[in-house]
Every structure is written in C-alpha cells, then in structure tokens.
Design an enzyme around this catalytic site. Structure first.
Site, short mmCIF file in Angstrom:
data_model
loop_
_atom_site.label_atom_id
_atom_site.label_comp_id
_atom_site.label_asym_id
_atom_site.label_seq_id
_atom_site.Cartn_x
_atom_site.Cartn_y
_atom_site.Cartn_z
N ASP A 1 -49.59 11.99 -33.77
CA ASP A 1 -48.78 11.22 -34.72
C ASP A 1 -49.68 10.16 -35.34
OD1 ASP A 1 -47.00 9.40 -35.94
OD2 ASP A 1 -45.36 10.03 -34.63
N LYS B 1 -42.70 5.45 -43.55
CA LYS B 1 -43.44 4.23 -43.26
C LYS B 1 -44.48 3.96 -44.36
CE LYS B 1 -40.79 4.74 -39.73
NZ LYS B 1 -41.18 5.29 -38.44
N TYR C 1 -43.56 6.98 -30.11
CA TYR C 1 -42.35 6.53 -30.80
C TYR C 1 -41.11 6.88 -29.96
CZ TYR C 1 -38.65 6.49 -34.29
OH TYR C 1 -37.48 6.26 -34.97
N ARG D 1 -34.16 25.31 -51.00
CA ARG D 1 -34.43 25.24 -49.56
C ARG D 1 -35.67 26.03 -49.18
NH1 ARG D 1 -32.22 28.42 -46.01
NH2 ARG D 1 -30.26 28.73 -47.12
C1 LIG Z 1 -40.62 6.19 -37.53
C2 LIG Z 1 -41.52 7.04 -36.74
C3 LIG Z 1 -41.23 8.39 -36.50
C4 LIG Z 1 -39.93 9.03 -36.98
O1 LIG Z 1 -39.88 9.09 -38.36
P1 LIG Z 1 -38.49 9.08 -39.21
O2 LIG Z 1 -38.98 9.21 -40.61
O3 LIG Z 1 -37.80 7.80 -38.90
O4 LIG Z 1 -37.69 10.24 -38.76
C5 LIG Z 1 -42.14 9.15 -35.79
N1 LIG Z 1 -43.28 8.60 -35.33
C6 LIG Z 1 -43.59 7.30 -35.52
C7 LIG Z 1 -44.88 6.77 -34.99
C8 LIG Z 1 -42.72 6.48 -36.23
O5 LIG Z 1 -43.03 5.19 -36.41
#
Ligand SMILES: *Cc1c(COP(=O)(O)O)cnc(C)c1O
Length: 407
Positions: A181, A206, A116, A61
């Site tokens: 982001d 993603k 998001y 951790r």
């Molecule tokens: C999917 C997504 C997130 C969240 O990510 P997770 O891995 O699902 O927790 C945050 N920002 C964007 C732009 C996303 O597409």
C-alpha cells in the site's frame, strides 16, 4: 521516459491532440452504440477476459476511456505496464485479495501490522473468506504456507509511519505476490514495483485526488496481473466513476509539487513537535533515529508529509482545541487533517494487536497540508499547551488516563 514532474503533467494524455482537445474529456456514457452486434460481442468478450481495451467499450462497467487515461498516467508514474482503478481504495484491496487468493484457491494472507484499519478489518473479519496471519517484517517467510496467496504490507505504515524494506519482504515472499500500500508515500516518493512489489495500491481518495473531493482507488501492476483485476472489477461492479477518474487524473499534475511542499512543512513540524513538552513520541521518517535501515534516500525519495505523535494529555482534548487544523479522518488533502487512530481509523483493530504493532491509544495522526508552517505551528502549539482540563488526570508518562467520571 520523461522525468517525474513531466510525467505527472503529461501522462495519459497522448490521445488528446488527435481528439483536438486540451482538457481531459469526461465520458459519461453508460452504453456505446454497436451497429455491428457481432463485433460488439467480441469486444465484450475481450474486456470480460481482462483486456485493457477493445474495439468498443460496450458498457461502462466494462471500460471507460476517462478512467483508462487516469490508469495509464498512474502506471507511468509507478513504472508499471498497467494500472486498474476502482471506486475506492477498499474496492481495490478487495479486488487484489479476490485475484490473488480467491481466483487461485490460496485463501491465506500474511500481513505485517500496522496497516490501514479498514484493510486490517477486511483481512481479519473473514468477510472475503481469507484467513490472515500477522507477522513481523522479519518473519514473513516463516508465516508463509502452501496456501498463501498474498503478502500485504504498508510503508510508511498507517498510522504510525513505520518503514519496512520492500525488497527484503519480497525476497522472503519467494514468489508469493506482495501488495504494497503506497498511499502514504505516493509515486512521487516511492515506487514499490521497482523493489519487488507485485501490486502497488493507492487510495486515490488521499494524495492522488488531493483535495478531499473524490473517492477512488487504483492498483499499479504488470499487465499479466492487471487482467484478473479487470475481470474482478467487471463482475463485482467496483468501477470508478468517470468524474472520479477525471479528478484523480487532474490531481496527478500537481502531485509532485503538493507532496514536496507538504513534506517540507511536515519535516519542520516534526522537529518542533519532538521538542514540545506536550508530546511524547513523535513519528516521522525524517526524524533522527526513525529510519535505522536507511530507507529514506534509497527506497524512498523523501520522508513524506504524514506524521504521528503521542500526547501527554488526552488526545481528544488536544484535538478539541485546534482551530485551523481540521479534525477529520482521511489524509493527503490540501488542508491539514488530524485524527485519533484508536478512536477512528484503527477502531476495529483489537486493542492488544494495535498496541503491539506500535500504535498506542494516545497517538494522533497528522496529515500535513499546504498552509503556512507558522500558522500550523501556532495552532498545534496552543492546542498542545492548553494544559489541564479539570476532568483529566495528567499522568507523568506519555499515556493518558480515562476521564474521571464527573459528567
Ligand atoms: C484510506 C486508505 C485506504 C482505503 O481507501 P478508501 O479510498 O478510503 O477506500 C487504504 N489504505 C490506506 C493506507 C489508506 O489511508
């Protein structure tokens, strides 16, 4: 500094030759032998205080060598001195809010919609004890108060592909940390830190993983900001599993090729969708008029592989007719995915806020994958041309009406 594709293949692998291995080792140890308990204690203390590494990982951790290699590789691609990985993108967003707002006693966030849906909900719900003011990209400065710990933006934005000028937002933030982001653009197309972002966030679930089989998140930033993120990660336990670190690191090697190929297909599909009678508005940063500030080519190296469009009829009916395109949330996978933001990813965003931020109820979001463009087009074309299901009244505008109750 090597160039992008080389960095993507070789980043974070500097110690492999000394270890005498070729593939990335997956270190599954949860604990590490500490014959000298005093020295182990010092290592524990260094890590708990936010150090990138110590004489021993002590306990997984606190530190994991497989995850740390992925972090070095991602930092190299983003051009930052550090990166900190988490068990999901949302865990990464949470850690940024905790480091920037909770630790500093500045519980106010300024955010530019759309973002998001999960991030929107996190910032709006009060679950982390922060208050959020949503402002237009040109009105960030007015929304900032002495209590503001963080500015949150996404470009291209999920789900409608709005672009914003990161340097202009950073200038308005005037020293308040800015989180960008970068999930949609990936480090292949955009490096927000070079334009003034403090925190560059990725849902690694993603494009970085890229195959729909790993959940993770990562924040690229300067080392001075990485320390508090590591401290938060240790105390909240929001760690990335080493197998996830391995899969995302492996994904980075092909990231430039995947993004470039999917982007070519998306550019082609966006033009065809714009000319299709079954669509209304089509959003892709590469379409004429989509980028009035000229950010593609300056801030971004390309328009990306995500697009969105409104449908003339019920979007759910269009999705039901698709045979090849996968109807699913998430994005950035090798296969093409489609989803209905108002029903799914942005369901928790209040309707008026969603509409006002340019996300109409009949918008579909398409994550273009690596299939042959003609097969994708055949599928989209037949789904959009499928015509009138009896239960729906087609309206002449791009809006669809609710089904007439008959079942
Ligand atoms: C999917 C997504 C997130 C969240 O990510 P997770 O891995 O699902 O927790 C945050 N920002 C964007 C732009 C996303 O597409």
């Amino acid at each position: 500094m090597t160039r992008l594709r080389t960095t993507a293949v070789h980043g974070g692998r500097d110690d492999l030759a000394d270890l005498g291995v070729h593939a990335l080792p997956i270190d599954l140890s949860t604990t590490y032998p500490i014959p000298d308990q005093g020295a182990g204690g010092l290592a524990l203390q260094h890590l708990a205080e936010g150090a990138a590494h110590a004489a021993s990982p002590v306990y997984s951790r606190l530190h994991n060598p497989t995850v740390a290699r992925f972090e070095r590789a991602l930092a190299a691609l983003e051009g930052t001195s550090a990166a900190v990985a988490f068990g999901s993108g949302m865990a990464a967003v949470t850690a940024v809010v905790q480091a920037a707002c909770v630790l500093t006693g500045k519980p106010h966030v300024v955010a530019v919609r759309p973002i998001y849906g999960g991030t929107d909900h996190l910032l709006s719900s009060g679950l982390l004890g922060v208050r959020t003011t949503y402002a237009g990209a040109d009105h960030v400065a007015e929304a900032i108060t002495p209590d503001t710990g963080l500015v949150v933006v996404e470009t291209p934005a999920n789900p409608n592909l709005d672009l914003l000028d990161i340097a202009a937002v950073a200038a308005q933030a005037d020293g308040v940390p800015v989180m960008v982001d970068n999930t949609f653009a990936t480090p292949v197309l955009q490096n927000p830190a070079a334009h003034g972002a403090t925190y560059v966030l990725h849902s690694g679930t993603k494009y970085l993983g890229g195959h729909g089989d790993v959940l993770g998140g990562v924040v690229a930033c300067a080392e001075e900001h990485a320390g508090p993120l590591r401290q938060v990660r240790i105390v909240t336990g929001a760690v990335l599993h080493p197998l996830g670190g391995y899969l995302m690191h492996r994904g980075l090697a092909t990231l430039p090729l995947r993004v470039e190929a999917a982007q070519r297909t998306a550019t082609d599909l966006a033009a065809r969708l714009a000319a299709h009678p079954g669509t209304g508005l089509v959003r892709h940063p590469g379409l004429p008029g989509a980028d009035p500030s000229g950010l593609v080519g300056t801030q971004m190296r390309g328009p990306g592989a995500m697009l969105a469009f409104t449908t003339r009829e019920d979007p759910a009916a269009v999705v039901r007719r698709l045979r090849l395109v996968t109807p699913a949330v998430s994005l950035g996978s090798v296969d093409t995915l489609i989803e209905h933001p108002a029903a799914l990813t942005h369901r928790l965003v209040p309707d008026t806020a969603r509409e006002e931020s340019g996300v109409p109820a009949n918008l579909l979001r398409l994550s273009v994958g690596l299939e042959d463009v003609e097969d994708l087009w055949d599928d989209l074309d037949q789904a959009l041309s499928g015509g009138c299901e009896e239960d729906y009244i087609k309206s002449s505008s791009s809006d669809f009406r609710e089904p007439v109750a008959s079942h």
